[in-house]
Structures are given as structure tokens and as C-alpha cells.
Design a protein around this motif. Sequence first.
Motif, PDB file in Angstrom:
ATOM      1  N   ARG A 135     174.607 133.972  48.691  1.00  0.00           N
ATOM      2  CA  ARG A 135     173.185 133.720  48.406  1.00  0.00           C
ATOM      3  C   ARG A 135     172.661 134.746  47.407  1.00  0.00           C
ATOM      4  N   SER A 136     173.129 135.972  47.518  1.00  0.00           N
ATOM      5  CA  SER A 136     172.674 137.041  46.630  1.00  0.00           C
ATOM      6  C   SER A 136     173.118 136.828  45.180  1.00  0.00           C
ATOM      7  N   GLU A 137     174.072 135.933  44.949  1.00  0.00           N
ATOM      8  CA  GLU A 137     174.566 135.659  43.599  1.00  0.00           C
ATOM      9  C   GLU A 137     173.806 134.524  42.919  1.00  0.00           C
ATOM     10  N   LEU A 138     172.840 133.935  43.597  1.00  0.00           N
ATOM     11  CA  LEU A 138     172.055 132.859  42.997  1.00  0.00           C
ATOM     12  C   LEU A 138     171.133 133.417  41.927  1.00  0.00           C
ATOM     13  N   PRO A 139     170.797 132.596  40.938  1.00  0.00           N
ATOM     14  CA  PRO A 139     169.904 133.072  39.878  1.00  0.00           C
ATOM     15  C   PRO A 139     168.496 133.310  40.410  1.00  0.00           C
ATOM     16  N   ILE A 140     167.755 134.144  39.721  1.00  0.00           N
ATOM     17  CA  ILE A 140     166.393 134.469  40.142  1.00  0.00           C
ATOM     18  C   ILE A 140     165.438 133.308  39.883  1.00  0.00           C
ATOM     19  N   ALA A 141     165.601 132.632  38.758  1.00  0.00           N
ATOM     20  CA  ALA A 141     164.666 131.565  38.379  1.00  0.00           C
ATOM     21  C   ALA A 141     165.404 130.310  37.908  1.00  0.00           C
ATOM     22  N   PRO A 142     166.082 129.607  38.828  1.00  0.00           N
ATOM     23  CA  PRO A 142     166.778 128.389  38.431  1.00  0.00           C
ATOM     24  C   PRO A 142     165.811 127.208  38.311  1.00  0.00           C
ATOM     25  N   THR A 143     166.340 126.106  37.813  1.00  0.00           N
ATOM     26  CA  THR A 143     165.609 124.850  37.744  1.00  0.00           C
ATOM     27  C   THR A 143     166.115 123.951  38.862  1.00  0.00           C
ATOM     28  N   LEU A 144     165.227 123.294  39.566  1.00  0.00           N
ATOM     29  CA  LEU A 144     165.627 122.344  40.601  1.00  0.00           C
ATOM     30  C   LEU A 144     166.140 121.081  39.929  1.00  0.00           C
ATOM     31  N   VAL A 145     167.367 120.705  40.247  1.00  0.00           N
ATOM     32  CA  VAL A 145     167.950 119.468  39.731  1.00  0.00           C
ATOM     33  C   VAL A 145     167.727 118.354  40.752  1.00  0.00           C
ATOM     34  N   ARG A 146     168.088 118.609  42.013  1.00  0.00           N
ATOM     35  CA  ARG A 146     167.881 117.660  43.104  1.00  0.00           C
ATOM     36  C   ARG A 146     167.696 118.436  44.401  1.00  0.00           C
ATOM     37  N   GLY A 147     166.972 117.825  45.320  1.00  0.00           N
ATOM     38  CA  GLY A 147     166.734 118.436  46.615  1.00  0.00           C
ATOM     39  C   GLY A 147     165.243 118.555  46.876  1.00  0.00           C
ATOM     40  N   SER A 148     164.905 119.138  47.993  1.00  0.00           N
ATOM     41  CA  SER A 148     163.519 119.290  48.418  1.00  0.00           C
ATOM     42  C   SER A 148     162.775 120.311  47.564  1.00  0.00           C
ATOM     43  N   ALA A 149     161.709 119.860  46.899  1.00  0.00           N
ATOM     44  CA  ALA A 149     160.895 120.767  46.081  1.00  0.00           C
ATOM     45  C   ALA A 149     160.246 121.841  46.948  1.00  0.00           C
ATOM     46  N   THR A 150     159.882 121.490  48.165  1.00  0.00           N
ATOM     47  CA  THR A 150     159.267 122.451  49.078  1.00  0.00           C
ATOM     48  C   THR A 150     160.257 123.544  49.449  1.00  0.00           C
ATOM     49  N   ARG A 151     161.473 123.141  49.818  1.00  0.00           N
ATOM     50  CA  ARG A 151     162.498 124.123  50.182  1.00  0.00           C
ATOM     51  C   ARG A 151     162.852 124.998  48.974  1.00  0.00           C
ATOM     52  N   PHE A 152     162.970 124.385  47.818  1.00  0.00           N
ATOM     53  CA  PHE A 152     163.265 125.120  46.590  1.00  0.00           C
ATOM     54  C   PHE A 152     162.180 126.164  46.316  1.00  0.00           C
ATOM     55  N   SER A 153     160.931 125.757  46.433  1.00  0.00           N
ATOM     56  CA  SER A 153     159.806 126.661  46.175  1.00  0.00           C
ATOM     57  C   SER A 153     159.831 127.844  47.143  1.00  0.00           C
ATOM     58  N   ARG A 154     160.077 127.557  48.415  1.00  0.00           N
ATOM     59  CA  ARG A 154     160.141 128.636  49.411  1.00  0.00           C
ATOM     60  C   ARG A 154     161.276 129.602  49.118  1.00  0.00           C
ATOM     61  N   MET A 155     162.424 129.067  48.721  1.00  0.00           N
ATOM     62  CA  MET A 155     163.604 129.886  48.529  1.00  0.00           C
ATOM     63  C   MET A 155     163.525 130.731  47.250  1.00  0.00           C
ATOM     64  N   PHE A 156     163.020 130.156  46.170  1.00  0.00           N
ATOM     65  CA  PHE A 156     163.068 130.847  44.886  1.00  0.00           C
ATOM     66  C   PHE A 156     161.729 131.393  44.402  1.00  0.00           C
ATOM     67  N   HIS A 157     160.642 130.942  45.004  1.00  0.00           N
ATOM     68  CA  HIS A 157     159.325 131.391  44.561  1.00  0.00           C
ATOM     69  C   HIS A 157     158.513 132.022  45.688  1.00  0.00           C
ATOM     70  N   GLY A 158     159.083 132.076  46.886  1.00  0.00           N
ATOM     71  CA  GLY A 158     158.417 132.705  48.006  1.00  0.00           C
ATOM     72  C   GLY A 158     157.163 131.993  48.485  1.00  0.00           C
ATOM     73  N   HIS A 159     157.049 130.695  48.207  1.00  0.00           N
ATOM     74  CA  HIS A 159     155.875 129.922  48.648  1.00  0.00           C
ATOM     75  C   HIS A 159     156.196 129.116  49.880  1.00  0.00           C
TER      76      HIS A 159
END
Length: 92
Positions: free
Chosen positions: A68-92
Motif C-alpha cells: 500500500r505504501s508503494e501506491l502513488p500519491i495522486a493517481p487517477t481513478l480508472v474504475r471502482g468506487s469514487a467514494t472509496r478512491f476519495s477516502r483512500m487518496f484524498h482523505g475525504h
Amino acid sequence: MIWATRLITEEEVASFERLFTDQAEAFDPNDQMLLVSVKADWPGVRLWVGVPDDDLLSSYYGFQPCKRSELPIAPTLVRGSATRFSRMFHGH
């Protein structure tokens, strides 16, 4: 969540999107799975896939497991839950 990554060309993204969508519909009722990307040197794209079960990774040929620590800081969501993506990468 189990993560894996691979460098591909832009033309290959659509096939991994289809694979991801099929898997998510069949195996991810809780919308945990994510497919994210970062542009690399043209025509490259680095994809990361996050799946809840190791067995799902076998379909992603050439992807290498990563932490998980190797994931990029600011990726683009290609597919999946926008809510989960936002929480994981933007802290919302």
C-alpha cells in the motif's frame, strides 16, 4: 486489500478496464476494488489494481504485487468506487 502494479501502453488500458469491471461485478459486492493509474513516459501508463482476494490477481498477467505504501500519491481513478478512491487518496 491486495495491490499489484504494471507498466502498460495506453492501448492496453481498455482491456484491463473490462477485466476489472467483470471481476468487480462478480466478486466485489462491497465496492472495495480499485483500478488506478498514473501517466508514465509516453505511451506508458502505470496501473495499480486493488483486490480483496489474492486469487483475483492471477487474471492480471504481468502485474507485480506491491505494498500500500508503494501506491502513488495522486493517481487517477480508472474504475471502482469514487467514494472509496476519495477516502483512500484524498482523505475525504
